[in-house]
Design a protein around this motif. Structure first.
Motif, PDB file in Angstrom:
ATOM      1  N   HIS A 126       0.830  -1.203   0.000  1.00  0.00           N
ATOM      2  CA  HIS A 126       0.000   0.000   0.000  1.00  0.00           C
ATOM      3  C   HIS A 126       0.864   1.253   0.000  1.00  0.00           C
ATOM      4  CE1 HIS A 126      -2.844  -3.039   1.294  1.00  0.00           C
ATOM      5  NE2 HIS A 126      -3.834  -2.176   1.286  1.00  0.00           N
ATOM      6  N   THR A 127       0.210   2.372  -0.299  1.00  0.00           N
ATOM      7  CA  THR A 127       0.836   3.692  -0.191  1.00  0.00           C
ATOM      8  C   THR A 127      -0.014   4.575   0.713  1.00  0.00           C
ATOM      9  OG1 THR A 127       1.789   3.566  -2.417  1.00  0.00           O
ATOM     10  CG2 THR A 127       1.583   5.759  -1.442  1.00  0.00           C
ATOM     11  N   ILE A 128       0.633   5.312   1.588  1.00  0.00           N
ATOM     12  CA  ILE A 128      -0.063   6.326   2.385  1.00  0.00           C
ATOM     13  C   ILE A 128       0.103   7.665   1.675  1.00  0.00           C
ATOM     14  CG2 ILE A 128      -0.196   7.546   4.591  1.00  0.00           C
ATOM     15  CD1 ILE A 128       0.927   5.056   5.930  1.00  0.00           C
ATOM     16  N   PHE A 129      -1.016   8.291   1.337  1.00  0.00           N
ATOM     17  CA  PHE A 129      -1.018   9.623   0.736  1.00  0.00           C
ATOM     18  C   PHE A 129      -1.468  10.628   1.796  1.00  0.00           C
ATOM     19  CE2 PHE A 129      -1.841   6.778  -2.888  1.00  0.00           C
ATOM     20  CZ  PHE A 129      -0.908   7.232  -3.818  1.00  0.00           C
ATOM     21  N   VAL A 130      -0.696  11.673   2.001  1.00  0.00           N
ATOM     22  CA  VAL A 130      -1.036  12.733   2.961  1.00  0.00           C
ATOM     23  C   VAL A 130      -1.106  14.048   2.204  1.00  0.00           C
ATOM     24  CG1 VAL A 130      -0.401  13.902   5.097  1.00  0.00           C
ATOM     25  CG2 VAL A 130       0.231  11.494   4.752  1.00  0.00           C
ATOM     26  N   GLY A 131      -2.182  14.806   2.445  1.00  0.00           N
ATOM     27  CA  GLY A 131      -2.309  16.058   1.719  1.00  0.00           C
ATOM     28  C   GLY A 131      -3.161  17.091   2.435  1.00  0.00           C
ATOM     29  N   LYS A 132      -3.121  18.301   1.892  1.00  0.00           N
ATOM     30  CA  LYS A 132      -3.857  19.428   2.457  1.00  0.00           C
ATOM     31  C   LYS A 132      -5.247  19.515   1.834  1.00  0.00           C
ATOM     32  CE  LYS A 132      -3.396  24.395   3.372  1.00  0.00           C
ATOM     33  NZ  LYS A 132      -2.512  25.583   3.187  1.00  0.00           N
ATOM     34  N   VAL A 133      -6.242  19.736   2.681  1.00  0.00           N
ATOM     35  CA  VAL A 133      -7.626  19.861   2.225  1.00  0.00           C
ATOM     36  C   VAL A 133      -7.810  21.204   1.521  1.00  0.00           C
ATOM     37  CG1 VAL A 133     -10.041  20.048   2.956  1.00  0.00           C
ATOM     38  CG2 VAL A 133      -8.538  18.332   4.001  1.00  0.00           C
ATOM     39  N   THR A 134      -8.322  21.148   0.292  1.00  0.00           N
ATOM     40  CA  THR A 134      -8.547  22.365  -0.489  1.00  0.00           C
ATOM     41  C   THR A 134     -10.021  22.744  -0.557  1.00  0.00           C
ATOM     42  OG1 THR A 134      -8.683  21.075  -2.540  1.00  0.00           O
ATOM     43  CG2 THR A 134      -6.517  21.923  -1.905  1.00  0.00           C
ATOM     44  N   GLN A 135     -10.907  21.804  -0.253  1.00  0.00           N
ATOM     45  CA  GLN A 135     -12.345  22.068  -0.215  1.00  0.00           C
ATOM     46  C   GLN A 135     -12.975  21.085   0.749  1.00  0.00           C
ATOM     47  OE1 GLN A 135     -14.521  21.403  -3.881  1.00  0.00           O
ATOM     48  NE2 GLN A 135     -16.397  22.379  -3.122  1.00  0.00           N
ATOM     49  N   GLU A 136     -13.944  21.540   1.506  1.00  0.00           N
ATOM     50  CA  GLU A 136     -14.679  20.673   2.433  1.00  0.00           C
ATOM     51  C   GLU A 136     -16.145  21.086   2.455  1.00  0.00           C
ATOM     52  OE1 GLU A 136     -14.033  21.647   6.738  1.00  0.00           O
ATOM     53  OE2 GLU A 136     -12.322  22.794   5.929  1.00  0.00           O
ATOM     54  N   MET A 137     -17.031  20.091   2.567  1.00  0.00           N
ATOM     55  CA  MET A 137     -18.469  20.365   2.645  1.00  0.00           C
ATOM     56  C   MET A 137     -19.131  19.396   3.605  1.00  0.00           C
ATOM     57  SD  MET A 137     -20.063  21.457  -1.042  1.00  0.00           S
ATOM     58  CE  MET A 137     -19.341  20.161  -2.025  1.00  0.00           C
ATOM     59  N   ASP A 138     -19.981  19.925   4.465  1.00  0.00           N
ATOM     60  CA  ASP A 138     -20.829  19.132   5.355  1.00  0.00           C
ATOM     61  C   ASP A 138     -22.156  18.951   4.629  1.00  0.00           C
ATOM     62  OD1 ASP A 138     -22.018  17.885   7.463  1.00  0.00           O
ATOM     63  OD2 ASP A 138     -21.900  19.571   8.852  1.00  0.00           O
ATOM     64  N   LEU A 139     -22.508  17.712   4.263  1.00  0.00           N
ATOM     65  CA  LEU A 139     -23.651  17.478   3.382  1.00  0.00           C
ATOM     66  C   LEU A 139     -24.950  17.157   4.114  1.00  0.00           C
ATOM     67  CD1 LEU A 139     -21.788  15.341   0.672  1.00  0.00           C
ATOM     68  CD2 LEU A 139     -22.278  17.802   0.627  1.00  0.00           C
ATOM     69  N   THR A 140     -24.901  16.297   5.123  1.00  0.00           N
ATOM     70  CA  THR A 140     -26.108  15.925   5.876  1.00  0.00           C
ATOM     71  C   THR A 140     -25.729  15.667   7.330  1.00  0.00           C
ATOM     72  OG1 THR A 140     -26.008  13.501   5.681  1.00  0.00           O
ATOM     73  CG2 THR A 140     -26.948  14.715   3.808  1.00  0.00           C
ATOM     74  N   ASP A 141     -26.769  15.452   8.168  1.00  0.00           N
ATOM     75  CA  ASP A 141     -26.555  15.123   9.575  1.00  0.00           C
ATOM     76  C   ASP A 141     -26.688  13.631   9.854  1.00  0.00           C
ATOM     77  OD1 ASP A 141     -26.135  17.780  10.317  1.00  0.00           O
ATOM     78  OD2 ASP A 141     -28.289  18.156  10.538  1.00  0.00           O
ATOM     79  N   VAL A 142     -26.855  12.817   8.803  1.00  0.00           N
ATOM     80  CA  VAL A 142     -26.970  11.367   8.996  1.00  0.00           C
ATOM     81  C   VAL A 142     -25.633  10.841   9.523  1.00  0.00           C
ATOM     82  CG1 VAL A 142     -27.428   9.153   7.859  1.00  0.00           C
ATOM     83  CG2 VAL A 142     -28.628  11.225   7.116  1.00  0.00           C
ATOM     84  N   PRO A 143     -25.643   9.976  10.546  1.00  0.00           N
ATOM     85  CA  PRO A 143     -24.390   9.475  11.114  1.00  0.00           C
ATOM     86  C   PRO A 143     -23.507   8.783  10.072  1.00  0.00           C
ATOM     87  CG  PRO A 143     -26.233   8.923  12.546  1.00  0.00           C
ATOM     88  CD  PRO A 143     -26.822   9.467  11.285  1.00  0.00           C
ATOM     89  N   SER A 144     -22.207   8.847  10.278  1.00  0.00           N
ATOM     90  CA  SER A 144     -21.269   8.194   9.381  1.00  0.00           C
ATOM     91  C   SER A 144     -21.426   6.677   9.444  1.00  0.00           C
ATOM     92  CB  SER A 144     -19.829   8.572   9.749  1.00  0.00           C
ATOM     93  OG  SER A 144     -19.598   9.941   9.524  1.00  0.00           O
ATOM     94  N   CYS A 145     -21.175   6.046   8.318  1.00  0.00           N
ATOM     95  CA  CYS A 145     -21.265   4.587   8.223  1.00  0.00           C
ATOM     96  C   CYS A 145     -19.945   3.979   8.677  1.00  0.00           C
ATOM     97  CB  CYS A 145     -21.577   4.167   6.784  1.00  0.00           C
ATOM     98  SG  CYS A 145     -21.642   2.387   6.534  1.00  0.00           S
TER      99      CYS A 145
END
Length: 224
Positions: A126-145
């Motif tokens: 595997h490869t671990i990719f680490v990066g800076k967030v350029t855009q983020e959006m909160d879409l709903t309040d439904v709990p994460s799966c």
């Protein structure tokens, strides 16, 4: 391998990328916040995945956070087919393009982040990719799966799996993929992917992946 690996608490995500005019995505369970300020994200991805090849080339990816209202069809769309064989977005409409031009999933998800890769770490298969967030959006309040919620409430039960034949019980024990319920039968092997009949599961190379969902050996459990 023992069952300890399944005790880790995982979320589930659709990881997407774009290379030229080709879009692709896959299901992953290894994504995490690396730092909060600046907001950085780390993902771990099997080198066998076509999405890995795209991210390695472009240095960009998007993560859509799956929520508890995701259905099994979503997992089938991104988890059980290879992007080398099909365009997963040809018949998938529940998506929009982010500011980086990469699709994010709009149904069965509760958030998204787009990331520019800054560092990579080769850890063998595997490869671990680490990066800076350029855009983020909160879409709903439904709990994460979570991985556990997928196993108990979304994934069909093993009884629904069609396993052809019984094989030779003397060859070795059968193993079942905990993601898609594919059964590896040592008597049959996986000749299409270089694993001849008669190969015990323990003797399969570590870089082998499930022929159906493309996850690694670590997600397989010995059949009772």
């Amino acid at each position: 391998m023992s069952n300890v690996i399944f005790k880790f608490s995982y979320g589930l995500y659709v990881l997407t990328a774009k290379d030229g005019d080709k879009d692709n995505g896959c299901i992953i369970n290894t994504a995490m916040q690396a730092t909060a300020d600046p907001f950085k994200v780390a993902i771990t991805l099997n080198k066998q995945n076509y999405t890995h090849e795209m991210i390695e080339k472009t240095g960009k990816f998007t993560v859509s956070f799956l929520s508890e209202d995701a259905d099994f069809e979503l997992f089938k769309a991104f988890g059980f087919r290879s992007g080398r064989d099909v365009n997963k977005f040809d018949d998938f409409k529940d998506c929009k393009r982010g500011e980086n031009g990469i699709y994010y999933v709009t149904k069965g998800t509760n958030a998204m982040v787009s990331v520019d890769v800054e560092q990579t770490l080769d850890i063998g298969t595997h490869t671990i990719f680490v990066g800076k967030v350029t855009q983020e959006m909160d879409l709903t309040d439904v709990p994460s799966c979570t991985y556990n919620y997928y196993q108990t409430s979304i994934k069909p039960k093993p009884a629904a799996v069609n396993v052809e034949g019984e094989g030779d019980e003397n060859v070795g024990e059968k193993w079942v993929c905990s993601i898609c319920n594919y059964v590896y039968d040592p008597a049959k092997g996986d000749p299409e992917h270089g694993i001849p009949a008669g190969t015990k599961f323990e003797d399969i190379p570590e870089d082998w992946v499930c022929p159906i969902c493309k996850h690694g050996k670590e997600v397989f459990k010995k059949m009772e």
